[in-house]
Design a protein around this motif. Structure first.
Motif, PDB file in Angstrom:
ATOM      1  N   LEU A 157       0.825  -1.213   0.000  1.00 24.89           N
ATOM      2  CA  LEU A 157       0.000   0.000   0.000  1.00 24.89           C
ATOM      3  C   LEU A 157       0.856   1.258   0.000  1.00 24.89           C
ATOM      4  N   ASP A 158       2.124   1.121   0.371  1.00 22.23           N
ATOM      5  CA  ASP A 158       3.012   2.285   0.342  1.00 22.23           C
ATOM      6  C   ASP A 158       3.203   2.804  -1.079  1.00 22.23           C
ATOM      7  N   HIS A 159       2.924   1.958  -2.078  1.00 25.90           N
ATOM      8  CA  HIS A 159       3.021   2.405  -3.466  1.00 25.90           C
ATOM      9  C   HIS A 159       2.048   3.555  -3.733  1.00 25.90           C
ATOM     10  N   LEU A 160       0.895   3.510  -3.079  1.00 20.20           N
ATOM     11  CA  LEU A 160      -0.088   4.579  -3.277  1.00 20.20           C
ATOM     12  C   LEU A 160       0.461   5.928  -2.831  1.00 20.20           C
ATOM     13  N   PHE A 161       1.258   5.920  -1.768  1.00 19.70           N
ATOM     14  CA  PHE A 161       1.846   7.176  -1.294  1.00 19.70           C
ATOM     15  C   PHE A 161       2.944   7.654  -2.245  1.00 19.70           C
ATOM     16  N   ALA A 170       0.217  11.734 -17.307  1.00 18.82           N
ATOM     17  CA  ALA A 170       0.130  10.785 -18.427  1.00 18.82           C
ATOM     18  C   ALA A 170       0.933   9.518 -18.143  1.00 18.82           C
ATOM     19  N   ALA A 171       1.965   9.622 -17.318  1.00 16.62           N
ATOM     20  CA  ALA A 171       2.796   8.453 -17.007  1.00 16.62           C
ATOM     21  C   ALA A 171       2.021   7.387 -16.237  1.00 16.62           C
ATOM     22  N   LEU A 172       0.920   7.781 -15.589  1.00 13.95           N
ATOM     23  CA  LEU A 172       0.101   6.788 -14.873  1.00 13.95           C
ATOM     24  C   LEU A 172      -0.539   5.790 -15.825  1.00 13.95           C
ATOM     25  N   LEU A 173      -0.670   6.174 -17.093  1.00  7.91           N
ATOM     26  CA  LEU A 173      -1.258   5.287 -18.092  1.00  7.91           C
ATOM     27  C   LEU A 173      -0.189   4.502 -18.858  1.00  7.91           C
ATOM     28  N   ASP A 174       1.082   4.773 -18.585  1.00  2.17           N
ATOM     29  CA  ASP A 174       2.191   4.082 -19.229  1.00  2.17           C
ATOM     30  C   ASP A 174       2.608   2.903 -18.350  1.00  2.17           C
ATOM     31  N   PHE A 175       2.105   1.723 -18.684  1.00  2.00           N
ATOM     32  CA  PHE A 175       2.322   0.537 -17.867  1.00  2.00           C
ATOM     33  C   PHE A 175       3.800   0.198 -17.729  1.00  2.00           C
ATOM     34  N   ASP A 176       4.556   0.304 -18.821  1.00  2.00           N
ATOM     35  CA  ASP A 176       5.990  -0.026 -18.761  1.00  2.00           C
ATOM     36  C   ASP A 176       6.721   0.892 -17.791  1.00  2.00           C
ATOM     37  N   SER A 177       6.353   2.158 -17.796  1.00  2.00           N
ATOM     38  CA  SER A 177       6.978   3.118 -16.887  1.00  2.00           C
ATOM     39  C   SER A 177       6.613   2.811 -15.439  1.00  2.00           C
ATOM     40  N   LEU A 178       5.354   2.475 -15.208  1.00  2.00           N
ATOM     41  CA  LEU A 178       4.906   2.154 -13.848  1.00  2.00           C
ATOM     42  C   LEU A 178       5.600   0.920 -13.296  1.00  2.00           C
ATOM     43  N   MET A 179       5.838  -0.057 -14.142  1.00  2.00           N
ATOM     44  CA  MET A 179       6.414  -1.317 -13.689  1.00  2.00           C
ATOM     45  C   MET A 179       7.931  -1.310 -13.663  1.00  2.00           C
ATOM     46  N   ASN A 180       8.554  -0.183 -13.969  1.00  2.00           N
ATOM     47  CA  ASN A 180       9.999  -0.064 -13.914  1.00  2.00           C
ATOM     48  C   ASN A 180      10.467  -0.339 -12.482  1.00  2.00           C
ATOM     49  N   PRO A 181      11.365  -1.311 -12.283  1.00  2.00           N
ATOM     50  CA  PRO A 181      11.795  -1.656 -10.926  1.00  2.00           C
ATOM     51  C   PRO A 181      12.394  -0.479 -10.152  1.00  2.00           C
ATOM     52  N   GLY A 182      12.963   0.486 -10.843  1.00  2.00           N
ATOM     53  CA  GLY A 182      13.568   1.624 -10.159  1.00  2.00           C
ATOM     54  C   GLY A 182      12.637   2.813 -10.071  1.00  2.00           C
ATOM     55  N   GLY A 183      11.354   2.587 -10.258  1.00  2.00           N
ATOM     56  CA  GLY A 183      10.392   3.686 -10.300  1.00  2.00           C
ATOM     57  C   GLY A 183      10.290   4.454  -9.003  1.00  2.00           C
ATOM     58  N   GLN A 184       9.895   5.711  -9.114  1.00  2.00           N
ATOM     59  CA  GLN A 184       9.796   6.571  -7.944  1.00  2.00           C
ATOM     60  C   GLN A 184       8.657   6.167  -7.007  1.00  2.00           C
ATOM     61  N   TRP A 185       7.777   5.314  -7.434  1.00  2.00           N
ATOM     62  CA  TRP A 185       6.617   4.978  -6.626  1.00  2.00           C
ATOM     63  C   TRP A 185       6.936   3.995  -5.506  1.00  2.00           C
ATOM     64  N   LYS A 186       8.154   3.509  -5.456  1.00  2.00           N
ATOM     65  CA  LYS A 186       8.534   2.603  -4.371  1.00  2.00           C
ATOM     66  C   LYS A 186       9.043   3.412  -3.189  1.00  2.00           C
ATOM     67  N   SER A 187       8.606   3.051  -2.012  1.00  2.00           N
ATOM     68  CA  SER A 187       9.027   3.779  -0.818  1.00  2.00           C
ATOM     69  C   SER A 187      10.222   3.085  -0.175  1.00  2.00           C
ATOM     70  N   MET A 188      10.642   3.633   0.942  1.00  2.00           N
ATOM     71  CA  MET A 188      11.771   3.082   1.668  1.00  2.00           C
ATOM     72  C   MET A 188      11.490   1.650   2.153  1.00  2.00           C
ATOM     73  N   PHE A 189      10.226   1.305   2.366  1.00  2.00           N
ATOM     74  CA  PHE A 189       9.912  -0.039   2.859  1.00  2.00           C
ATOM     75  C   PHE A 189      10.266  -1.130   1.858  1.00  2.00           C
ATOM     76  N   HIS A 190      10.554  -0.734   0.621  1.00  2.00           N
ATOM     77  CA  HIS A 190      10.935  -1.712  -0.388  1.00  2.00           C
ATOM     78  C   HIS A 190      12.441  -1.701  -0.638  1.00  2.00           C
ATOM     79  N   SER A 191      13.180  -1.239   0.321  1.00  2.00           N
ATOM     80  CA  SER A 191      14.633  -1.273   0.219  1.00  2.00           C
ATOM     81  C   SER A 191      15.193  -1.994   1.443  1.00  2.00           C
ATOM     82  N   PRO A 192      16.382  -2.545   1.326  1.00  2.00           N
ATOM     83  CA  PRO A 192      16.981  -3.232   2.474  1.00  2.00           C
ATOM     84  C   PRO A 192      17.197  -2.314   3.686  1.00  2.00           C
ATOM     85  N   MET A 193      17.229  -1.012   3.478  1.00  2.63           N
ATOM     86  CA  MET A 193      17.440  -0.082   4.581  1.00  2.63           C
ATOM     87  C   MET A 193      16.277  -0.099   5.575  1.00  2.63           C
TER      88      MET A 193
END
Length: 165
Positions: free
Chosen positions: A36-40, A52-75
């Motif tokens: 759920l942190d992806h929503l934030f 417009a990038a919200l409709l670009d599936f490839d951009s959204l699914m990029n592993p390094g995308g900005q939508w991932k929070s700190m909870f998805h990192s080893p830190m």
């Protein structure tokens, strides 16, 4: 599809560990609902890339995308580990670690919406049903597989049905 796989893997681990209702809730929070942190992160994502990038599936699914929070990192272990100290089984760090491992496996090996990912989901689901069916046979009178599946789907329907106050 990985979110569904996260759910099924978490449910399988809950069954294997024999967790009670409270521990199972904690397990699901760190194994599934941590996404759920992806929503934030979507706010930052749209600020960086535009609406417009919200409709670009490839951009959204990029592993390094900005939508991932700190909870998805080893830190995040610095936050999760202290929470695990209060859990008798280390449930938060176990389920969070499995979640991160699955995310890594998808990014590095399985790919998005791939056949190997679907196979992982199918095998995990089969293992979950097999364990629950075996436990059902042990604790109840003999029940056929179809009867068991009907009772499971009925229970699931009752859980998902909106309740009227």
């Amino acid at each position: 599809m990985l979110s569904i796989t996260h759910l099924v893997v978490s449910l399988l681990l809950i069954q294997l560990l024999g967790l009670d209702r409270n521990d199972a809730f904690i397990a699901l929070v760190f194994g599934v609902f941590i996404d759920l942190d992806h929503l934030f992160g979507l706010r930052q994502y749209t600020e960086a890339r535009g609406m417009a990038a919200l409709l670009d599936f490839d951009s959204l699914m990029n592993p390094g995308g900005q939508w991932k929070s700190m909870f998805h990192s080893p830190m995040a272990v610095g936050i999760i580990a202290p929470l695990s100290l209060g859990s008798r089984l280390g449930i938060p760090i176990l389920f969070w670690g499995v979640h991160l491992l699955m995310d890594f496996a998808e990014d590095a090996y399985l790919g998005l919406f791939s056949a190997p990912e679907a196979m992982l989901l199918a095998l995990t689901g089969l293992a979950l049903v097999s364990i629950r069916y075996a436990r059902s046979i042990e604790s109840e009178t003999a029940m056929g597989l179809l009867t068991y599946l009907r009772s499971e789907f009925s229970g699931l329907r009752n859980v998902l049905r909106p309740s009227v106050w």
